[in-house]
Design an enzyme around this catalytic site. Structure first.
Site, PDB file in Angstrom:
ATOM      1  N   THR A 103       0.871  -1.174   0.000  1.00 58.02           N
ATOM      2  CA  THR A 103       0.000   0.000   0.000  1.00 58.02           C
ATOM      3  C   THR A 103       0.906   1.221   0.000  1.00 58.02           C
ATOM      4  O   THR A 103       1.659   1.452   0.949  1.00 58.02           O
ATOM      5  CB  THR A 103      -0.921   0.010   1.227  1.00 58.02           C
ATOM      6  OG1 THR A 103      -1.763  -1.150   1.170  1.00 58.02           O
ATOM      7  CG2 THR A 103      -1.793   1.257   1.242  1.00 58.02           C
ATOM      8  N   LYS A 178      -7.262   1.320  -2.862  1.00 64.33           N
ATOM      9  CA  LYS A 178      -6.847   0.904  -1.512  1.00 64.33           C
ATOM     10  C   LYS A 178      -7.033   2.034  -0.508  1.00 64.33           C
ATOM     11  O   LYS A 178      -7.393   1.793   0.648  1.00 64.33           O
ATOM     12  CB  LYS A 178      -5.393   0.432  -1.521  1.00 64.33           C
ATOM     13  CG  LYS A 178      -4.883  -0.069  -0.162  1.00 64.33           C
ATOM     14  CD  LYS A 178      -5.692  -1.266   0.367  1.00 64.33           C
ATOM     15  CE  LYS A 178      -5.251  -1.676   1.765  1.00 64.33           C
ATOM     16  NZ  LYS A 178      -3.947  -2.343   1.801  1.00 64.33           N
ATOM     17  N   LYS A 246       0.606   4.919   8.336  1.00 64.87           N
ATOM     18  CA  LYS A 246       1.181   5.263   7.030  1.00 64.87           C
ATOM     19  C   LYS A 246       0.104   5.366   5.964  1.00 64.87           C
ATOM     20  O   LYS A 246       0.064   6.324   5.185  1.00 64.87           O
ATOM     21  CB  LYS A 246       2.229   4.212   6.655  1.00 64.87           C
ATOM     22  CG  LYS A 246       2.824   4.361   5.255  1.00 64.87           C
ATOM     23  CD  LYS A 246       2.170   3.415   4.240  1.00 64.87           C
ATOM     24  CE  LYS A 246       2.443   1.957   4.547  1.00 64.87           C
ATOM     25  NZ  LYS A 246       1.877   1.049   3.507  1.00 64.87           N
TER      26      LYS A 246
END
Length: 297
Positions: A103, A178, A246
């Site tokens: 990701t 995502k 993150k």
């Protein structure tokens, strides 16, 4: 790519963490020759015992593989393994397909795709959802951005790891999908932690509460799966808190770029930031329950 001759393509896998271990293992079980690299070499031991070839650096994996998959930690790690001298882009075989399943940043995915094209290879961004359970059971959702022909070439390998594989559009589209996934998870995790905290404070048995509401409109994997872990105070990682922070940071940066205000996501990140500050960044995302209940290890 060698699959055109009826021979299965050789697969390279870089990044053998909680999820990468299982994902790489599925490609090996499907009969692909597997080449691997991980910064901590010991994490490759089980795969090597099963027949994988361990290499000393990402470039060596790329040189030996028809399809190269990366599953590393942060965008900076992605950038390093692709762009450093002697790295994936320098050593990739002509005609090979590079697939970043980390990701990461949509903008970085676009850069990789452009650089790959200049070198006679193609690159896909293919982040996943499903956590360690989805990776172990080969039931990941895989959202893919990039060239359609490369997607078709890579699909048989992706199908060894996932149950729902979708081509979302051009380079970066997988990462944007995502981000939408992580935004949905972020606020849902707040709701799950608050629901269980409320049930306990009201004197209810939270397991019985989940037995009931987990079959109604509130039903979800997060409620029924991670909610149970919250009740047991089981914070072992399926997906690290610091990796989720993150992801949320990338999503907030992209939202700002698009002029979007996402207050739920902002709140979720602030609470997960608190977990990291308190030393719980290596726990699973269900550790959000700590914030509401001041549970200390």
């Amino acid at each position: 790519m060698s699959s055109g001759s009826g021979v299965q393509p050789k697969v390279g896998f870089i990044g053998l963490g909680i999820m990468g271990q299982h994902m790489a293992g599925h490609t090996l079980a499907a009969g692909h020759e597997l080449h691997v690299y991980n910064r901590t070499r010991s994490k490759a031991k089980t795969l090597v015992e099963r027949g994988a070839v361990l290499h000393d650096n990402p470039g060596a994996v790329a040189a030996a593989s028809d399809i190269v998959i990366t599953m590393v930690g942060y965008p900076a790690d992605v950038e390093a393994v692709y762009f450093e001298a002697g790295g994936i882009l320098d050593k990739a075989r002509p005609g090979s397909v590079l697939i970043d399943m980390t990701t990461s940043s949509p903008a970085l995915a676009e850069r990789i795709a452009e650089a790959a094209s200049e070198r006679g290879v193609t690159a896909l961004d293919a982040p996943v959802s499903g956590g360690d359970v989805g990776a172990r059971e080969a039931k990941l959702a895989i959202m893919v951005g990039g060239d359609g022909m490369a997607f078709e070439q890579a699909s048989p390998v992706l199908r060894t790891m996932g149950a729902n594989i979708a081509h979302m559009g051009a380079a970066g589209a997988g990462q944007h999908t995502k981000m939408a996934n992580q935004i949905a998870i972020a606020s849902t995790m707040l709701a799950v932690a608050e629901s269980i905290t409320y049930a306990r404070r009201a004197g209810l048995d939270p397991d019985v509460v989940l037995d009931v509401i987990g079959t109604g409109a509130a039903s979800s994997f997060l409620l029924n799966g991670l909610g149970r872990k919250m009740i047991r105070e089981d914070f072992a990682p399926g997906f690290f808190v610091h990796h989720f922070v993150k992801d949320m940071t990338i999503a907030l940066e992209e939202a700002a770029r698009m002029g979007l205000d996402l207050p739920g996501l902002e709140l979720a990140r602030s609470l997960y930031d608190r977990l990291v500050s308190d030393g719980f960044g290596e726990e699973g995302t269900q550790a959000l329950y700590r914030v509401y209940n001041a549970i200390h290890a």
